[in-house]
Enzyme design. Structure first.
Site, mmCIF file in Angstrom:
data_model
loop_
_atom_site.group_PDB
_atom_site.id
_atom_site.type_symbol
_atom_site.label_atom_id
_atom_site.label_comp_id
_atom_site.label_asym_id
_atom_site.label_seq_id
_atom_site.Cartn_x
_atom_site.Cartn_y
_atom_site.Cartn_z
ATOM 1 N N ARG A 142 0.833 -1.207 0.000
ATOM 2 C CA ARG A 142 0.000 0.000 0.000
ATOM 3 C C ARG A 142 0.874 1.267 0.000
ATOM 4 O O ARG A 142 0.542 2.260 -0.632
ATOM 5 C CB ARG A 142 -0.964 -0.009 1.188
ATOM 6 C CG ARG A 142 -2.010 -1.115 1.049
ATOM 7 C CD ARG A 142 -3.050 -1.086 2.134
ATOM 8 N NE ARG A 142 -3.873 0.138 2.118
ATOM 9 C CZ ARG A 142 -4.833 0.399 1.244
ATOM 10 N NH1 ARG A 142 -5.098 -0.454 0.273
ATOM 11 N NH2 ARG A 142 -5.527 1.512 1.329
ATOM 12 N N GLN B 195 -9.545 11.346 6.949
ATOM 13 C CA GLN B 195 -9.401 9.976 7.456
ATOM 14 C C GLN B 195 -8.326 9.262 6.650
ATOM 15 O O GLN B 195 -7.978 8.129 6.942
ATOM 16 C CB GLN B 195 -10.716 9.218 7.300
ATOM 17 C CG GLN B 195 -11.866 9.822 8.058
ATOM 18 C CD GLN B 195 -13.206 9.251 7.587
ATOM 19 O OE1 GLN B 195 -13.608 8.168 7.991
ATOM 20 N NE2 GLN B 195 -13.886 9.977 6.729
ATOM 21 N N ASN B 196 -7.835 9.929 5.605
ATOM 22 C CA ASN B 196 -6.845 9.285 4.736
ATOM 23 C C ASN B 196 -5.455 9.335 5.356
ATOM 24 O O ASN B 196 -5.126 10.246 6.108
ATOM 25 C CB ASN B 196 -6.847 9.944 3.352
ATOM 26 C CG ASN B 196 -8.175 9.728 2.661
ATOM 27 O OD1 ASN B 196 -8.910 8.819 3.030
ATOM 28 N ND2 ASN B 196 -8.491 10.561 1.697
ATOM 29 N N VAL B 197 -4.663 8.339 4.993
ATOM 30 C CA VAL B 197 -3.346 8.182 5.613
ATOM 31 C C VAL B 197 -2.242 8.405 4.579
ATOM 32 O O VAL B 197 -1.091 8.049 4.817
ATOM 33 C CB VAL B 197 -3.231 6.767 6.249
ATOM 34 C CG1 VAL B 197 -4.232 6.612 7.385
ATOM 35 C CG2 VAL B 197 -3.434 5.652 5.216
ATOM 36 N N HIS C 153 -6.406 9.448 11.167
ATOM 37 C CA HIS C 153 -6.019 8.025 11.211
ATOM 38 C C HIS C 153 -4.527 7.809 10.985
ATOM 39 O O HIS C 153 -4.117 6.724 10.582
ATOM 40 C CB HIS C 153 -6.835 7.229 10.175
ATOM 41 C CG HIS C 153 -8.311 7.180 10.496
ATOM 42 N ND1 HIS C 153 -9.269 6.769 9.598
ATOM 43 C CD2 HIS C 153 -8.983 7.485 11.636
ATOM 44 C CE1 HIS C 153 -10.473 6.827 10.164
ATOM 45 N NE2 HIS C 153 -10.320 7.269 11.395
ATOM 46 N N CYS D 258 6.957 2.252 16.933
ATOM 47 C CA CYS D 258 7.189 1.014 17.677
ATOM 48 C C CYS D 258 5.831 0.444 18.108
ATOM 49 O O CYS D 258 4.999 1.168 18.653
ATOM 50 C CB CYS D 258 8.057 1.318 18.896
ATOM 51 S SG CYS D 258 8.159 -0.038 20.073
ATOM 52 N N ASN E 12 -20.397 12.655 -2.924
ATOM 53 C CA ASN E 12 -20.186 11.207 -2.996
ATOM 54 C C ASN E 12 -21.066 10.681 -4.122
ATOM 55 O O ASN E 12 -22.225 11.102 -4.223
ATOM 56 C CB ASN E 12 -20.601 10.562 -1.653
ATOM 57 C CG ASN E 12 -20.048 9.151 -1.482
ATOM 58 O OD1 ASN E 12 -20.140 8.328 -2.388
ATOM 59 N ND2 ASN E 12 -19.486 8.879 -0.325
ATOM 60 N N PRO E 13 -20.572 9.763 -4.956
ATOM 61 C CA PRO E 13 -21.456 9.223 -5.999
ATOM 62 C C PRO E 13 -22.572 8.360 -5.409
ATOM 63 O O PRO E 13 -23.592 8.149 -6.053
ATOM 64 C CB PRO E 13 -20.529 8.365 -6.875
ATOM 65 C CG PRO E 13 -19.188 8.373 -6.246
ATOM 66 C CD PRO E 13 -19.192 9.263 -5.034
ATOM 67 N N ALA F 247 -15.220 13.301 -6.556
ATOM 68 C CA ALA F 247 -14.645 14.394 -5.763
ATOM 69 C C ALA F 247 -13.876 15.383 -6.640
ATOM 70 O O ALA F 247 -13.973 16.595 -6.442
ATOM 71 C CB ALA F 247 -13.731 13.806 -4.689
HETATM 72 P P1 NAD Z 1 -14.653 5.118 3.157
HETATM 73 O O1 NAD Z 1 -15.471 4.561 4.250
HETATM 74 O O2 NAD Z 1 -14.216 6.507 3.272
HETATM 75 O O3 NAD Z 1 -15.431 4.780 1.711
HETATM 76 C C1 NAD Z 1 -15.148 5.324 0.469
HETATM 77 C C2 NAD Z 1 -16.320 6.228 0.028
HETATM 78 O O4 NAD Z 1 -15.901 7.014 -1.062
HETATM 79 C C3 NAD Z 1 -17.586 5.491 -0.438
HETATM 80 O O5 NAD Z 1 -18.734 6.079 0.128
HETATM 81 C C4 NAD Z 1 -17.599 5.724 -1.973
HETATM 82 O O6 NAD Z 1 -18.922 5.821 -2.501
HETATM 83 C C5 NAD Z 1 -16.891 7.040 -2.076
HETATM 84 N N1 NAD Z 1 -16.179 7.269 -3.320
HETATM 85 C C6 NAD Z 1 -15.519 6.381 -4.092
HETATM 86 N N2 NAD Z 1 -14.931 7.004 -5.132
HETATM 87 C C7 NAD Z 1 -15.209 8.337 -5.000
HETATM 88 C C8 NAD Z 1 -14.862 9.505 -5.737
HETATM 89 N N3 NAD Z 1 -14.090 9.446 -6.833
HETATM 90 N N4 NAD Z 1 -15.317 10.709 -5.309
HETATM 91 C C9 NAD Z 1 -16.084 10.802 -4.193
HETATM 92 N N5 NAD Z 1 -16.438 9.721 -3.458
HETATM 93 C C10 NAD Z 1 -16.005 8.509 -3.849
HETATM 94 O O7 NAD Z 1 -13.375 4.365 2.979
HETATM 95 P P2 NAD Z 1 -13.004 2.861 3.220
HETATM 96 O O8 NAD Z 1 -12.454 2.440 1.913
HETATM 97 O O9 NAD Z 1 -14.138 2.075 3.798
HETATM 98 O O10 NAD Z 1 -11.890 3.023 4.353
HETATM 99 C C11 NAD Z 1 -12.162 3.213 5.719
HETATM 100 C C12 NAD Z 1 -10.948 3.909 6.357
HETATM 101 O O11 NAD Z 1 -9.736 3.240 5.969
HETATM 102 C C13 NAD Z 1 -10.716 5.306 5.855
HETATM 103 O O12 NAD Z 1 -11.494 6.209 6.539
HETATM 104 C C14 NAD Z 1 -9.197 5.456 6.078
HETATM 105 O O13 NAD Z 1 -8.859 5.686 7.404
HETATM 106 C C15 NAD Z 1 -8.662 4.121 5.712
HETATM 107 N N6 NAD Z 1 -8.227 4.150 4.299
HETATM 108 C C16 NAD Z 1 -7.434 5.182 3.860
HETATM 109 C C17 NAD Z 1 -7.064 5.250 2.515
HETATM 110 C C18 NAD Z 1 -6.199 6.400 2.044
HETATM 111 O O14 NAD Z 1 -5.480 7.000 2.839
HETATM 112 N N7 NAD Z 1 -6.265 6.765 0.763
HETATM 113 C C19 NAD Z 1 -7.486 4.259 1.631
HETATM 114 C C20 NAD Z 1 -8.278 3.199 2.130
HETATM 115 C C21 NAD Z 1 -8.650 3.163 3.463
#
Ligand code: NAD
Length: 257
Positions: A71, A102-104, A120, A128, A217-218, A235
């Site tokens: 990842r 919430q993204n990392v 997150h 550690c 959100n779609p 987005a």
């Molecule tokens: P999430 O719960 O935030 O779900 C993704 C959402 O994004 C869905 O509702 C989907 O309909 C929507 N979506 C998809 N493509 C889109 C677009 N192009 N524009 C707008 N909306 C769109 O995420 P998750 O995958 O269930 O992950 C849960 C947690 O895991 C996250 O909050 C995060 O902490 C972590 N995570 C982070 C990343 C990252 O940093 N990029 C990636 C995966 C998971």
């Protein structure tokens, strides 16, 4: 492209503090998969939720570390998209903007957003597993082990500096996010399913404190019925269009700065 209503455009134009909450969908168009479509190849038989827990790490640290290495490689090659750029532009159009993510993956900071709160953690950092103390990239690159040892605790391991399911969020980040939620007068929730707590409560908290709330959100989410408007789309496109709309409104109403 669906536009923000006139009434909400005015609220956004007159807002003193705007909060934007982003989730994995915000990064999807940069090529960072959401958890729901993160699985490929050898990982197909695991659910991401089963790898992103302290129990999974303790049961098999090498497997979890390896999954995060893959990842990380994706995140390192990802670049911000037009939606991230639009949020940088938004910063110059409103008196105060708080990006709560919430993204990392650090993509908001890479785009140039200045005030970003990571709820997150960040996948590019490590810590550690026992003490939580940060571990440098130099230490990690010097390790030839399947999972690098901790420099602090004999027999301990390094782990990604992210919040796993079942763990508490970093206190400072959560406090900053809650403060933004109660203080903002306009909230944008973008690319999140609004299911993972406590992040999912932030827009509702903003709503309770009198802010206007919109969702980008779609798909429909549990936030949708509460939002003042739902903009259904990607987005990148919706945020770029929203910021264009705000720019024009500021110009036309003589409020350009
Ligand atoms: P999430 O719960 O935030 O779900 C993704 C959402 O994004 C869905 O509702 C989907 O309909 C929507 N979506 C998809 N493509 C889109 C677009 N192009 N524009 C707008 N909306 C769109 O995420 P998750 O995958 O269930 O992950 C849960 C947690 O895991 C996250 O909050 C995060 O902490 C972590 N995570 C982070 C990343 C990252 O940093 N990029 C990636 C995966 C998971």
């Amino acid at each position: 492209m669906q536009l923000l209503s006139e009434e909400l455009l005015r609220s956004l134009g007159e807002a003193r503090h705007v909060m934007v909450l982003t989730g994995a969908g915000m990064s999807a168009e940069s090529g960072v998969p959401t958890f729901r479509d993160a699985q490929s190849g050898i990982w197909e038989k695991f659910r991401a939720e089963d790898l992103a827990t302290p129990e999974a790490f303790e049961a098999n640290p090498a497997r979890v570390w390896q999954w995060y290495e893959e990842r990380r490689a994706i995140v390192r090659s990802a670049r911000p998209h037009a939606g991230h750029q639009a949020l940088v532009m938004l910063e110059s159009l409103v008196p105060e903007l708080s990006v709560i993510t919430q993204n990392v993956d650090g993509l908001h900071q890479l785009a140039g957003s200045k005030k970003v709160t990571e709820l997150h953690g960040n996948i590019l950092r490590s810590k550690c597993h026992v003490t939580g103390r940060p571990i440098s990239a130099e230490w990690l690159s010097g390790s030839a082990h399947a999972v690098p040892p901790s420099p602090y605790v004999s027999g301990g391991f390094a782990r990604p500096d992210v919040v796993w399911f079942g763990e508490v969020l970093p206190r400072q980040a959560l406090e900053a996010a809650m403060q933004a939620a109660v203080q903002c007068d306009f909230c944008i929730s973008a690319g999140t399913t609004s299911l993972v707590q406590p992040a999912a409560s932030l827009p509702l908290m903003a709503l309770e404190h009198g802010a206007a709330v919109i969702e980008i959100n779609p798909s429909e989410t549990p936030l949708s019925p509460h939002a003042d408007q739902c903009l259904r789309g990607l987005a990148s496109e919706v945020l770029a269009s929203l910021v264009n709309q705000l720019s024009s409104w500021k110009h036309d109403s003589g409020q350009g700065r």
